[in-house]
Write a protein that holds these residues in place. Structure first.
Motif, PDB file in Angstrom:
ATOM      1  N   THR A 140       0.788  -1.348   0.024  1.00  0.00           N
ATOM      2  CA  THR A 140      -0.046   0.096   0.194  1.00  0.00           C
ATOM      3  C   THR A 140       0.923   1.314  -0.108  1.00  0.00           C
ATOM      4  OG1 THR A 140      -1.612  -1.322   1.497  1.00  0.00           O
ATOM      5  CG2 THR A 140      -1.892   1.429   1.175  1.00  0.00           C
ATOM      6  N   GLN A 191      -6.082   9.303  -4.426  1.00  0.00           N
ATOM      7  CA  GLN A 191      -6.621   7.922  -5.030  1.00  0.00           C
ATOM      8  C   GLN A 191      -5.955   7.692  -6.212  1.00  0.00           C
ATOM      9  OE1 GLN A 191      -8.607   6.179  -3.420  1.00  0.00           O
ATOM     10  NE2 GLN A 191      -8.657   7.772  -1.635  1.00  0.00           N
ATOM     11  N   GLU A 192      -4.738   8.431  -6.588  1.00  0.00           N
ATOM     12  CA  GLU A 192      -3.843   8.135  -7.927  1.00  0.00           C
ATOM     13  C   GLU A 192      -3.061   6.733  -7.481  1.00  0.00           C
ATOM     14  OE1 GLU A 192      -0.145   9.751 -10.529  1.00  0.00           O
ATOM     15  OE2 GLU A 192      -0.637  10.774  -8.717  1.00  0.00           O
ATOM     16  N   ALA A 193      -3.546   5.812  -8.543  1.00  0.00           N
ATOM     17  CA  ALA A 193      -2.906   4.610  -8.561  1.00  0.00           C
ATOM     18  C   ALA A 193      -1.299   4.596  -8.922  1.00  0.00           C
ATOM     19  CB  ALA A 193      -3.518   3.737  -9.544  1.00  0.00           C
ATOM     20  N   SER A 234      -3.096   3.760  -3.230  1.00  0.00           N
ATOM     21  CA  SER A 234      -3.055   3.003  -3.974  1.00  0.00           C
ATOM     22  C   SER A 234      -2.771   1.385  -3.446  1.00  0.00           C
ATOM     23  CB  SER A 234      -2.386   2.810  -5.424  1.00  0.00           C
ATOM     24  OG  SER A 234      -0.906   2.789  -4.931  1.00  0.00           O
ATOM     25  N   THR A 269      -1.423  -2.521  -4.241  1.00  0.00           N
ATOM     26  CA  THR A 269      -0.996  -3.748  -5.161  1.00  0.00           C
ATOM     27  C   THR A 269      -1.000  -5.147  -4.335  1.00  0.00           C
ATOM     28  OG1 THR A 269       0.102  -2.000  -6.233  1.00  0.00           O
ATOM     29  CG2 THR A 269       0.644  -4.349  -6.683  1.00  0.00           C
TER      30      THR A 269
END
Length: 680
Positions: free
Chosen positions: A614, A676-678, A627, A629
Motif C-alpha cells: 500500500t 486516489q492516484e494509483a 493505491s 497492489t
C-alpha cells in the motif's frame, strides 16, 4: 607419498612425487617416464614440515606463476613453500636431460637411482613461507586444488575453504559446508558448466554433492572412509572403484535420460527471512544488474543478481558460516583494502541471527561477461562473533547455569559516519537488537579482523525487534542517534555518540579488547503501538528533521516527526529530542505489517502478511491511502526499497519483498499525487 601434476609438463610423461620422511623432512622428486625407458628421477627440493605429533604431508599442488608449492599435512595445517629457487640436483641415471630422448640401459639406470637421495644434502632444507596451523582441525587436509587463481582446500572437518595468495602469505577468504552430515570431504571437482562437485564420505556411503543444485548427485554404499578409491565421471557413465576387505570393487553406471526437469531453481531450502539490495553493477553489453543478499531459515545467506530483462535470479555466492537461521542483514558501502573500479560494487556485509552469532564479510562484485550471470562476486570472510564463545572456554561450565543460550539477533544497523576525522581509527560500529531484551553495539576493525562487543543496555526488559541508527550533523559537530523498538510497542531513542567515543579510547588502550560499557537511559520513549513493532524506517527531511515510520503486529502504522536539538551551553551539551508531530493509522493492514519505507516526506510504502503493498500519502494529521497492489509472496518477512532516476528526471521506485519466495516490483509516483492516484 603423494603425486602432484608438474606445471608445464604433460601428466602422461612427468609428475612430481612428494615423500615425507623422518623428522618432518619432505622431498620433492621429479619423475619422468617415456615408453620403453626406465623412469628418470631428479631431486628438486627439500622441505621441513612444522613440528606436530603426526608429521607428514597428505596432499600438495603447485602454483606455477608464483613458483610456490602448497601442501596440507596430517595435522590439518596448510603450508606454503618456495620451489622456483630450487635448481635441483640431477641424478644422472639416464640421458633424458633437457628433453633428451636417447634410450639407456635399464640395469645401469637402476644402479644409479640411489644417488638421487645420497646427495640430498646439497640442497637446502626450506622452511615454509606461510603456515595456517590446524586450519582443518586435527583430522588432516585431504586435498588442495587451484582454480581460477584461488586455492581450495578440503578436510575431514566437513568444510572446504577458499584461499588466495597475498604477499606470499596464505589468506582464507571463506569456508563452505556442503551439506549436513558430510564430515569427510575428500576432493573438489570443477565442471566445465560451472558446477562444483564435492566428493566425500557420508556415513558408509561415497557421495558426490553438487553445489549448484544443493543435492547429492550420486550416493554409493562402500563402507565409509579409510579406504583407497578413485572416481571418474563422463557424459556416458559414472565409475567408482574402491578397496574393501582386500578386494577391488568397481561401481559402474551408465548415464540415462534425465527424468526430471527443474522449472525454477530455489534460492534457499526454507523461507527467506531478510533481503537487502547492495547496489547495481554495470556490465558492458548487458543491462544493469541489481545485486541482492538474502538470508534464510536454512542457515545460509545468498548473494544473487536479478536481471529485469530475463527476470531470473542467479546466485553468485552462498555464505554458510551460520549454525542457525539468518534473521537480519546490514551493510556498509565503500572499498576496503581491495582495489576496485568505478563500475564495481564493494560492501561490508553483516549477517546475524540465531545462537547470538554475527558474521562479517567483504563483498566485491564486478562485471564478468564470461560467466553465466555476467557478474562475479568475491567474498572475503572478515570476522565473526558469538556471545557464548567465552562460555565454551570456561572450565567446569557444566556446574554453572548458562543464561539464555538461545539469544537471537533480530535486527542490525550499521552506525553511519564513524569513519570520519572525528575518529582516529578505522573502526566501524554496528547496533544489534536482541531477543534477550538488550541493545548491543559492536566495533569492527577490518584490518585486524576483529569484532568486539563495546556497549549494551537491557532497558527494554523484553525482546527488541528492530533497531535503526542515523547521523545528525550540524555546523558544530555530529550526533549518533539510535532507535530501538520492542515487543510492547515502544520505540526508544538513544544518543550513542559518547559511548562510541569512549569505546574507541578503551579499544586503543586495551589493543582491541575491552569490557562492554553500559548505555545511558534513552532520551525519549514513545508508545507507538499496542504490540510488537515488526518494521521500522527513518528518513531525514529537507528541513533537517526526521520521519520515523513503524508498523506493528496489530496491522497499524505510526509516523512521528522528530527534531534533534542541543541543550543550551557548551557544544558538548546533552542532546534533546522533540516530537513535533505524530500520526497513527489503526488497521492499516489486515495482518502484521512487516515492511515499511518512507519514500519521501509525503509518501510511504507499507507491506503486510496480508500480501498487500500500500502506498500512503502523508498529510497533516492523517495518512491517506493512494493505491494498493497485491503481491505473490506468502508470509512476508521484509521489504527493501530504492529509487532510480530515469533519463527524463522522473524517479522510479523499486521494492523487493521476501518470505516464502522473492519478488521485485517497480512503480512511479508523481511529485504531487492527487488523492486516489494509483501507483503505476
Amino acid at each position: 607419498l603423494s603425486w602432484a601434476p608438474r606445471p608445464g609438463l604433460s601428466p602422461d610423461t612427468a609428475a612430481a612425487l612428494l615423500a615425507s620422511g623422518p623428522d618432518g623432512e619432505m622431498l620433492w622428486l621429479d619423475v619422468t617416464h617415456r615408453p620403453g625407458q626406465a623412469p628418470w628421477v631428479r631431486l628438486m627440493g627439500r622441505y621441513l614440515l612444522p613440528v606436530c605429533k603426526q608429521r607428514w604431508h597428505t596432499c600438495a599442488t603447485f602454483l606455477p606463476q608464483e613458483g610456490l608449492l602448497v601442501c596440507g599435512d596430517r595435522r590439518g595445517s596448510l603450508l606454503l613453500f618456495p620451489c622456483s629457487s630450487s635448481s635441483g640436483w640431477a641424478a644422472e641415471s639416464t640421458s633424458i636431460v633437457n628433453g633428451g630422448t636417447d634410450p639407456v640401459d635399464e640395469d645401469s639406470s637402476n644402479e644409479l637411482e640411489p644417488s638421487c637421495l645420497l646427495h640430498k644434502g646439497a640442497l637446502p632444507l626450506e622452511s615454509p613461507l606461510s603456515v595456517l596451523f590446524g586450519l582443518h582441525g586435527k583430522t588432516g587436509v585431504t586435498s588442495v586444488t587451484i582454480h581460477r587463481g584461488y586455492i581450495y582446500s578440503t578436510g575431514r572437518d566437513g568444510v572446504y575453504r577458499q584461499l588466495r595468495l597475498r604477499d606470499q602469505q596464505l589468506e582464507v577468504l571463506q569456508k563452505h559446508r556442503p551439506c549436513k552430515g558430510l564430515q569427510w570431504i575428500e576432493e573438489l571437482r570443477f565442471t566445465s558448466d560451472g558446477d562444483l562437485l564435492v566428493l566425500g564420505f557420508h556415513a558408509d556411503n561415497f557421495v558426490v554433492w553438487s553445489s549448484r543444485t544443493g543435492e547429492n548427485v550420486h550416493c554409493i554404499p562402500c563402507g565409509g572412509g579409510h579406504r583407497s578409491w578413485s572416481y571418474c565421471s563422463t557424459p556416458l557413465a559414472e565409475v567408482f572403484a574402491f578397496i574393501k576387505s582386500g578386494d577391488v570393487m568397481l561401481y559402474h553406471r551408465e548415464a540415462g535420460p534425465c527424468e526430471q526437469q527443474v522449472l525454477l531453481s530455489s534460492l534457499h531450502g526454507r523461507e527467506i527471512t531478510c533481503v537487502r539490495r547492495l547496489g547495481a553493477v554495470e556490465v558492458p553489453g548487458h543491462a544493469t544488474f541489481n545485486v541482492f543478499v538474502t538470508g534464510s531459515e536454512d542457515t545460509t545467506a545468498c548473494v544473487l543478481v536479478l536481471n529485469e530483462n530475463s527476470r531470473a535470479a542467479v546466485p553468485l555466492a552462498r555464505l554458510s558460516d551460520h549454525i542457525s537461521s539468518v534473521r537480519t542483514l546490514a551493510f556498509s558501502m565503500g572499498p576496503g583494502d581491495e582495489a576496485f573500479g568505478d563500475e564495481d560494487l564493494s560492501a561490508l556485509l553483516f549477517s546475524a541471527g540465531g545462537r547470538a552469532q554475527i558474521e562479517c564479510y567483504r563483498l566485491l562484485c564486478t562485471g564478468d561477461t564470461a560467466s553465466e550471470s555476467a557478474v562475479a562476486c568475491q567474498v572475503i570472510h572478515v570476522a565473526s562473533h558469538r556471545l557464548d564463545k567465552h562460555w565454551e572456554q570456561k572450565k567446569n561450565r557444566h556446574k554453572l547455569v548458562k543464561m539464555d543460550p538461545e539469544t537471537r539477533y533480530m535486527s542490525l544497523s550499521v552506525v553511519p559516519g564513524t569513519n570520519t576525522k572525528q575518529l582516529p581509527t578505522p573502526w566501524k560500529f554496528l547496533a544489534a537488537a536482541c531477543s534477550d531484551g538488550s541493545v548491543r553495539i559492536f566495533g569492527l576493525l577490518e584490518a585486524a579482523r576483529k569484532l568486539v562487543l563495546v556497549a549494551e543496555s537491557f532497558h527494554h526488559q523484553r525482546c527488541v525487534l528492530k533497531v535503526e541508527v542515523f547521523l545528525h550533523t550540524w555546523a558544530g559537530g555530529e550526533r549518533h542517534i539510535l532507535c530501538s523498538a520492542a515487543t510492547d510497542g515502544s520505540i526508544a531513542f538513544w544518543d550513542i555518540t559518547g559511548p562510541i567515543m569512549d569505546a574507541v579510547d578503551a579499544l586503543h588502550q586495551a589493543e582491541g579488547e575491552m569490557q562492554p560499557l553500559v548505555l545511558d537511559a534513552p532520551l525519549v520513549t514513545i508508545m507507538a503501538h499496542s504490540c510488537g513493532v515488526n518494521s521500522l524506517h527513518i528518513r531525514e527531511t529537507p528541513e533537517g528533521q526526521y520521519l520515523v515510520a513503524s508498523g506493528s503486529d496489530d496491522g497499524s502504522i505510526h509516523v512521528c516527526l522528530l527534531q534533534v536539538a542541543l541543550g543550551r551551553g557548551e557544544a558538548a551539551a546533552e542532546t534533546c529530542l522533540q516530537v513535533l508531530e505524530r500520526v497513527s493509522r489503526p488497521c492499516a493492514h489486515a495482518a502484521h505489517v512487516t515492511g515499511i519505507r518512507v519514500l519521501r516526506p509525503d509518501l510511504l510504502l507499507s507491506a503486510s502478511v496480508d500480501q498487500r503493498l500500500t502506498l500512503w500519502n502523508r498529510q497533516p494529521g492523517e495518512l491517506v491511502p493512494l493505491s494498493t497492489t497485491f503481491f505473490h509472496v506468502p508470509d512476508l518477512a521484509e521489504l527493501d526499497c530504492w529509487e532510480v532516476e530515469e533519463a527524463g528526471g522522473e524517479l522510479r521506485y523499486y521494492c523487493v519483498l521476501c518470505g516464502q519466495g522473492l519478488e521485485m516490483l517497480c512503480g512511479t509516483a508523481s511529485s504531487k499525487p492527487p488523492p486516489q492516484e494509483a501507483l503505476q
